[in-house]
Design an enzyme around this catalytic site. Structure first.
Site, mmCIF file in Angstrom:
data_model
loop_
_atom_site.group_PDB
_atom_site.id
_atom_site.type_symbol
_atom_site.label_atom_id
_atom_site.label_comp_id
_atom_site.label_asym_id
_atom_site.label_seq_id
_atom_site.Cartn_x
_atom_site.Cartn_y
_atom_site.Cartn_z
ATOM 1 N N THR A 117 0.816 -1.207 0.000
ATOM 2 C CA THR A 117 0.000 0.000 0.000
ATOM 3 C C THR A 117 0.852 1.260 0.000
ATOM 4 O O THR A 117 1.964 1.270 0.553
ATOM 5 C CB THR A 117 -0.888 0.011 1.263
ATOM 6 O OG1 THR A 117 -1.482 1.304 1.404
ATOM 7 C CG2 THR A 117 -0.094 -0.277 2.519
ATOM 8 N N TYR A 141 -1.775 0.342 10.079
ATOM 9 C CA TYR A 141 -2.030 -0.352 8.815
ATOM 10 C C TYR A 141 -0.787 -0.304 7.926
ATOM 11 O O TYR A 141 -0.306 -1.339 7.450
ATOM 12 C CB TYR A 141 -3.237 0.285 8.113
ATOM 13 C CG TYR A 141 -3.409 -0.181 6.687
ATOM 14 C CD1 TYR A 141 -3.645 -1.522 6.411
ATOM 15 C CD2 TYR A 141 -3.301 0.712 5.627
ATOM 16 C CE1 TYR A 141 -3.783 -1.953 5.102
ATOM 17 C CE2 TYR A 141 -3.445 0.288 4.319
ATOM 18 C CZ TYR A 141 -3.677 -1.046 4.061
ATOM 19 O OH TYR A 141 -3.798 -1.480 2.770
#
Ligand code: UDP
Length: 329
Positions: A117, A141
């Protein structure tokens, strides 16, 4: 040559499965169905309901199906949720990925494509970001994914795995043929939330933060269409099968849209002037992040074909309407 797709019943995974089938691949999906849906997996695909951290299960799946490559999507992906529940994210995204990688090594799987990501870059000073931009994730995250990247790189070096790590920017839209889309209950992603508001599933939506150092004060993101992203994985698979060297590749279009711009596009495409409220910043959000994605085009041969924000919003809207019909049935 069978490909194992973890998280194949989820948003990006279900688009991946369609691309693989269209390319004539044999596919096995492993999904615990916590956020994915069995109906998102085409009937001709073997769906195994289970956890990618369950080594006994994964070991069996690899052996029984002769898995040649793993495309690993299964993860929790909501930035603010990761701020509230870091240990849950480190367990699911990091520890279980470690287990999966170990199963790949033990089972002799030589190719892994990993969903990473843009959140690994964090609060970047300069845009667009290249793959060599220093990684400084600001959310659990992002950190959970960066740790997984490191584990994969170290293991590849030690055990002769080949990997492609794809760093996704903001994934949006749906299958242009309407077969699958973003179905996650309680989704928090901007385009989905705006589309739900446009069709009346939500009374209003919020813009989180209007005092960022950006042209209109709202965050800038690079929105990539989900089928184009799946096609980047197809390019990566072909590349690895052809003996390509392991590497990390950004997946985005290289153009930033502000939250306000996206809300305006959704209003235009839907024809609905829905209610928008301005709220404080959401924790963990970097102000702006836009991809430099030349490497994926040059090395993987990735050629995006859906780079059109109005079309992306149109697909997301169509999928939201289809979901409403499905949920009402
Ligand atoms: N956002 C917003 N309202 C929403 C959902 C998101 O203002 O209902 C903003 C969010 O703060 C961020 C951008 O939209 O600046 C993209 O957020 P999203 O959750 O879609 O993806 P992220 O960039 O966090 O992965």
């Amino acid at each position: 040559m069978t490909v194992l797709v973890t998280g194949g019943a989820g948003y990006i995974g279900s688009h991946m499965v369609l691309e693989l089938l269209e390319a004539g691949e044999t596919v096995v999906v492993l999904d615990n169905l916590t956020t994915g849906f069995w109906w998102a997996v085409p009937k001709e695909v073997t769906l195994i309901e289970g956890d990618m951290g369950d080594q006994a299960l994964v070991g069996r799946v690899i052996a029984e199906h002769g898995i040649e490559a793993i495309i690993h999507f299964a993860a929790r992906i909501v930035v603010p949720e990761s701020v509230a529940d870091p240990l849950g994210y480190y367990l699911n995204n990091t520890s279980k990925t470690r287990n999966l990688i170990e199963c790949a090594v033990k089972g002799g799987v030589k190719r892994i494509i990993f969903s990473s990501t843009a959140a690994v870059y964090g609060d970047v000073k300069v845009n667009p970001v290249t793959e060599d931009t220093p990684q400084n994730p600001v959310s659990p995250y992002g950190r959970s994914k960066l740790m997984s990247e490191w584990m994969l790189q170290d293991t590849a070096r030690a055990h002769g795995l080949a990997y492609v790590i794809l760093r996704y920017f903001n994934v949006a839209g749906a299958d242009p043929k309407g077969r699958t889309g973003q179905s996650t209950a309680g989704a928090t992603h901007l385009i989905k939330v705006a589309c739900q508001t446009a069709i009346g599933d939500r009374p209003e939506m919020a813009i989180f933060g209007t005092d960022y150092p950006t042209p209109d004060g709202t965050c800038l993101r690079d929105y990539i269409q989900v089928t184009d992203l799946a096609r980047a994985h197809m390019a990566a698979l072909k590349y690895l099968r052809g003996g390509g060297e392991s590497g990390i590749f950004n997946c985005g279009y290289g153009r930033g849209y502000s939250v306000r711009e996206i809300v305006d596009v959704v209003k235009q495409v839907s024809g609905v002037d829905f209610r928008v409220v301005l709220q404080p910043r959401r924790p963990g959000d970097p102000p702006a992040i836009v991809a430099e994605a030349a490497r994926a085009r040059a090395i993987l041969g990735w050629q995006p074909i859906h780079d059109d924000v109005a079309a992306i919003v149109g697909q997301a809207l169509a999928w939201e309407k289809a979901l409403r019909v499905r949920n009402a049935a």
